[in-house]
Design an enzyme around this catalytic site. Structure first.
Site, PDB file in Angstrom:
ATOM      1  N   HIS A  61     -10.599  -5.205  10.168  1.00 32.12           N
ATOM      2  CA  HIS A  61     -11.317  -4.728   8.803  1.00 32.12           C
ATOM      3  C   HIS A  61     -13.028  -4.057   9.238  1.00 32.12           C
ATOM      4  CE1 HIS A  61      -8.247  -7.731   6.990  1.00 32.12           C
ATOM      5  NE2 HIS A  61      -8.851  -7.555   6.247  1.00 32.12           N
ATOM      6  N   GLU A  93       1.059  -0.877  -0.004  1.00 26.41           N
ATOM      7  CA  GLU A  93      -0.178  -0.373  -0.071  1.00 26.41           C
ATOM      8  C   GLU A  93       0.556   1.324   0.282  1.00 26.41           C
ATOM      9  OE1 GLU A  93      -0.788  -2.502   1.483  1.00 26.41           O
ATOM     10  OE2 GLU A  93      -2.741  -2.431   1.336  1.00 26.41           O
TER      11      GLU A  93
END
Ligand SMILES: Cc1ncc(C[n+]2csc(CCOP(=O)(O)OP(=O)(O)O)c2C)c(N)n1
Ligand SMILES: Cc1ncc(C[n+]2csc(CCOP(=O)(O)OP(=O)(O)O)c2C)c(N)n1
Ligand SMILES: [Mg+2]
Ligand SMILES: [Mg+2]
Lengths: 331, 351, 331, 351
Positions: free
Chosen positions: B155, B86
């Site tokens: 998450h 990322e």
């Protein structure tokens, strides 16, 4: 030669993982687990062959696909099943779920749902061991995938472990895919093990479908770590039989022939063939082991199903050891 | 989950009732067509390649199928699958934005923002300023946030307050299909870095969406419902919660005005103050954690700029100061719901 | 053979960097610059030999030690000096300072004070070039240090650039130290260039004190990039003559003999010797170049000193292209 | 910069007037002596090694000499120099904390927190919760924050609001030598992850520090000055600013009470509310950027919990919503000063 007790443990462990994952998937599809679950069946030889060398004093870090690591590290399947079902009797009292199963009493640092994020934790556990002069009895193992190999924190961790000579093993389970992305696309090198050269540590490509090969390679790495010689990178070539997560359809991105070819080299079947061919364990014994495990997993499912959900107030527990403000927020 | 979401404005224009996720996908398509410098990068946004032909398979079409079908029409140069790195690909997207392209980054789950956080804060947000205005950073990022779907602590984050805190970034929090279309299009065409937060609970909801292309001005909130007795301020899914609460309140004879922020940076001070000047009471509903949050910010704004109009304590209804738990029972308590809002409103109205 | 014009440019550039850094240090000690400054004298051959192959359409990313990169990329020394002095006439209107000099019109993406953070930006610039089909005329160069080689984002960037075949050069200036930390301590491999193998790209160790060697190695890498063959990792072994930042005392962590040995191979002196020995440029010409540069830098200092500070209201400019809220905060 | 800082309490115990940085260094030494599981890791915290002997040189002794002299006495196992890989060594420190040690991490400049941000948010802050209380994370981190020293946009951040927002982390913001000693000691002995934010502007200031070892309870603020007309709330350097402002206000006949937060998570609600109940007015002074900040949080708390006692709009005096500029002239305007506070106070007192 691996002694019989260890062989039996290996078989139990691999079959336990296999069955656990299959039952877990069944329960997920029945709606008895929440969120997403990532089955590891197909890859059983990896945690089994590695954890065969470890004790409760050794530490492992794990991933979203962590059930196999947990089981090989000795976690009880009933608590695991309960955790996945979000029950209060689970390892994490229902707070963690499939992606966060942990058992610190077993040297299991926790599954981690951030790809790559548990790698430095295992390095830290190895640091503790070295700091306390206990490398002989305590090492760290970082399990991670081929996908995770692209994360910067792996590079940092391997460099740190190398210069600090930490007793840690980097165990890269290359199961060929990260979600739908094939490792040939995302990974710029043929064998991830070759990247060990960048850190002046050994790197070994291992057949991750063969528990004996894994056991041997891991043995070397564990020995090296316990002797204070520093880290090793193992790349274990393996395959997940199911999709990335329970509902993933593998046929969208990989060929059924490919799966079949890998399944031919199934770690459980080849283990059975080898031990029976070589008359190390009898077929009857193997069958009785299977039965035991089947019973165990059946009970684990029942345990999970019949366990209570966590009481509502536990929502506010265990954020801190000690925090004077009200955590309930503002309602 | 596929329940009808009544947040749409019901334009008198051609359009249809569609899901948030479909509006999102359509808008990406429109923007890719509109400007050839727009491209999308992220993990599995096409998803998979054929081993022999090396052709993309569109097996995933992105998390939650946000980019489904796009690689077929726009090709791998514009729909770029990235390895799991990322920081690296967000940094590369910033570099591309600095040199003439309009990257759109799919960060998958909002939680993963943390890994690219330095690139966002130190490069995307600061480049224009520290280089004295020489450049702009026309970057858009999106990800899925929020609890309530059993995804557990890593998450389910919704810390858009953290992004809104950072000078140089813009942050939008659409609450329905109509708003995500207008905000996403505006974000991609905007010359500053904009983060589009998609709550997992709204992406399967439907609302009326005009067929035509349109933009919603960044930094403008909207009234979802007019009322007299109290102002309810929501953002993203909590706007849905506010609307639901307003219906319950109506039955109790309490007329609530619902303000949907849509953007949290820039933040529409005017609409909040205007509403509070009328209703003299406010409850802010926010799924983010409470400390130093957008809920705090709205409270701070009204207690300064609308102080003389306030007839009751300023109330926030937020998630607790805890991570998101896995187990359904706990998660349901975690996410603020309309009952929490109703009881808070009753407490300050003295009912 | 390098033509005379290019040779002269190299000499001008190296000497310009040398003198700029010395004058800059002088001004810093006089209190005419704010904060910290990181001089790059000693390392001049690296940006010079690399940027000799680049045009304004190529992009470079730079670091806290960025003055040399800026000058080699064609930035005007007067604006740079003004920037370092926090003046409104500086490249960034006084907002950036020594660690953030940028000039987008010259293909200079900005110096960056977060170690490693500019590497993916150069990758992104290369992505733009490839996206637009302009690799032939536009490539990216990421300058970074031996210290930065330990940052995860470098690993990620090299992997990305390799699988996407981007026209980018990773130029690692190994000046032996990261602050006081020697690279032999922090870097787990002998030659950082060897890490290129991890990404299936060429890695080259280069004598960073010899501008001709740098020029040659960079030439290969640039050619590769422009031909669409993908990235290269160059490791340029070099040395910074001064401390990590203006006030750093090198004698606390490195031996004076070490410095002397490197200074013997000074890039400017060896250039002078070579071009005069081989009669490529006359001594008189070299002297006149020196004089020109000395005048230029003198003027740059005067320009900086005599320039105005930024008006107070500019504090609120250029945060966004467009933002409706008041940025003044709350006073 | 070495000006006298009057924030110390002036105990009637043996002690001396010392600099914040020296109190910090002394405390690290005390804690290393106190518990053999305490170790420190960071870049250049000893700084350099002899090429031949491989012995540490203590050339730097850490940024701002925070760890100067420690490696000689405690050795390289306890004063560990790290390569530049913040995510890696913060992650390793968390792993060490999870397995029995008490790591203390020097992150150098506060800005670099961003690189280790995922490890902090996803692992340090969440481990205890998501693993159902099986473990604790006795980790301490420290770094230098703040503008005013010419370090420009990427070395001057003060976004402790972002850390305070995260459930599972604690954040302390000492304002003088006395408080840093007690807070740092408490942080290292605490079983939760604590971030100690050292403002660059206070580290060279001096105050009275008792010789004895002591801890300041995390989450407790203190009164720096008692007053009647208005409450000024500060944290870290802004407490110094508040005190200075209170002196200026005194000359104008305005009696200000100064609350120094010391911790921002946990946050001392009681002291804020108590003070506002008395003075009925509040100005919060914070060098962090304004949106969704601790200043917003304090404003939100009083506008809820002390609403009935407020006689004037709740005011914040913060840095602007911009990165930190380099040039001195601009930077001076950036950092809130006592004049900003005085004029804000005057505006709400109607002077
Ligand atoms: C930082 C981060 N990025 C993305 C994801 C989403 N994600 C979950 S698993 C996965 C693939 C991981 O691949 P690999 O490391 O090979 O492990 P495998 O799933 O094959 O076991 C991705 C992209 C994540 N959880 N964390
Ligand atoms: C992420 C980050 N960590 C730490 C620092 C502090 N720091 C500035 S320069 C430097 C050393 C960099 O070494 P190297 O990359 O070799 O470059 P050099 O200074 O030698 O040119 C450090 C640690 C920083 N600026 N950014
Ligand atoms: Mg994989
Ligand atoms: Mg260096």
């Amino acid at each position: 030669m691996i002694n019989e007790e260890k062989l039996i443990w290996m078989y139990q462990t691999m079959y336990r993982i296999r069955l656990f994952e299959e039952s877990m998937l069944e329960q997920t599809f029945k709606g008895n687990s929440m969120g997403v679950t990532h089955p590891s069946d197909g890859q059983e030889a990896v945690p089994t062959g590695i954890c065969a060398h470890l004790t409760d004093k050794d530490w492992i870090g794990s991933t979203h696909r962590g059930h196999g690591h947990c089981i090989a590290k000795g976690l009880e399947t009933d608590k695991m099943m309960a955790e996945i079902m979000g029950k209060f009797t689970g390892n994490c009292k229902g707070k963690g779920g499939s992606m966060h199963i942990a058992d610190f009493s077993k040297g299991m640092l926790g599954a981690n749902a951030i790809v790559g994020a548990s790698i430095p934790l295992a390095v830290g556990a190895a640091l503790t061991a070295k700091y306390q002069g206990k490398e002989k009895e305590s090492i760290g193992v970082a399990f991670f995938g081929d996908g995770a190999s692209s994360q910067g924190v792996l590079h940092e961790s391997m460099n740190l472990a190398s210069i600090w000579k930490l007793p840690v093993i980097f165990a890269c389970e290359n199961n060929q895919y990260a979600e739908a992305t094939p490792s040939w696309y995302a990974v710029s090198v043929e064998d991830i093990a070759d990247r060990a050269a960048s850190y002046n540590i050994p790197g070994v490509v291992v057949d991750g479908m063969d528990v004996f090969e894994v056991y041997e390679a891991a043995g070397e790495a564990v020995k090296r770590a316990r002797e204070g010689k520093g880290p090793t990178l193992l790349e274990l070539k393996t395959y997940r039989y199911h999709g990335h997560f329970h509902a993933d359809q593998t046929e969208k991105y990989r060929k059924i022939e490919e799966e079949k070819a890998w399944r031919k080299r199934d770690c459980i079947l080849s283990f059975e063939k080898k031990v029976t061919d070589q008359k190390l364990i009898s077929k009857t014994k193997l069958l009785s082991i299977r039965k035991e495990i089947e019973e165990e997993i059946g009970k684990a499912v029942d345990f999970g199903l019949s366990s209570p959900l966590p009481p509502e107030e536990t929502l506010y527990d265990d954020v801190y050891v000690n925090y004077p403000n009200d955590l309930r927020g503002l309602r | 989950m596929d329940k009808k979401n009544k947040l749409g404005p019901g334009f008198d224009v051609p359009g249809k009732e569609i899901r948030y996720r479909d509006a999102f996908n359509n808008t990406l398509r429109e923007e890719l067509e509109y400007d050839k410098n727009v491209f999308i990068v992220g993990e599995d946004i096409s998803g998979g390649f054929d081993k022999e032909t090396k052709e993309p398979l569109d097996a995933w079409g992105g998390p939650f199928a946000a980019t489904k079908g796009l690689v077929q029409d726009f090709g791998v140069n514009r729909i770029m699958d990235a390895p799991i790195s990322e920081a690296g690909f967000v940094g590369a997207a910033i570099g591309a934005a600095l040199t003439g392209l309009r990257p759109v980054v799919d960060l998958m789950y909002f939680d993963f923002t943390t890994i690219a956080f330095d690139q966002l804060l130190s490069n995307a947000a600061k480049s224009r300023y520290m280089f004295g205005g020489q450049t702009k950073v026309p970057l858009t990022l999106f990800a899925r946030s929020g609890g309530g779907t059993g995804h557990a602590a890593q998450h389910s984050s919704a810390f858009y307050s953290i992004l809104a805190h950072i000078p140089g970034l813009k942050v939008v929090v659409p609450s329905d299909a109509y708003s995500v279309k207008g905000l996403l299009s505006a974000a991609i065409r905007d010359d500053d870095p904009v983060f589009v937060v998609n709550d997992k609970k709204v992406i399967n909801m439907t609302s009326f969406v005009p067929d035509e292309n349109y933009q919603i001005e960044l930094g403008k909130g909207r009234y979802l419902k007019r009322g007299e007795d109290i102002t309810l301020v929501g953002m993203s899914y909590s706007s849905v919660v506010c609307l639901e609460a307003s219906e319950k309140l109506e039955k109790l004879g309490i007329s609530a005005e619902v303000v949907d922020l849509l953007s949290v940076s820039p933040l529409d001070h005017e609409i909040i103050i205007e509403s509070v000047k009328k209703t003299n009471r406010i409850v802010i509903v926010d799924e983010d954690n409470p400390i130093a949050s957008i809920a705090s910010e709205v409270a701070a704004i009204v207690s300064d700029k609308a102080f003389d109009y306030l007839d009751a304590p300023v109330k926030r209804v937020t998630a607790p100061h805890t991570p998101v738990p896995y187990s359904k029972g706990l998660e349901d308590v975690y996410v603020p719901d309309s009952n929490d809002v109703v009881s808070t409103v009753k407490s300050i109205l003295g009912n």
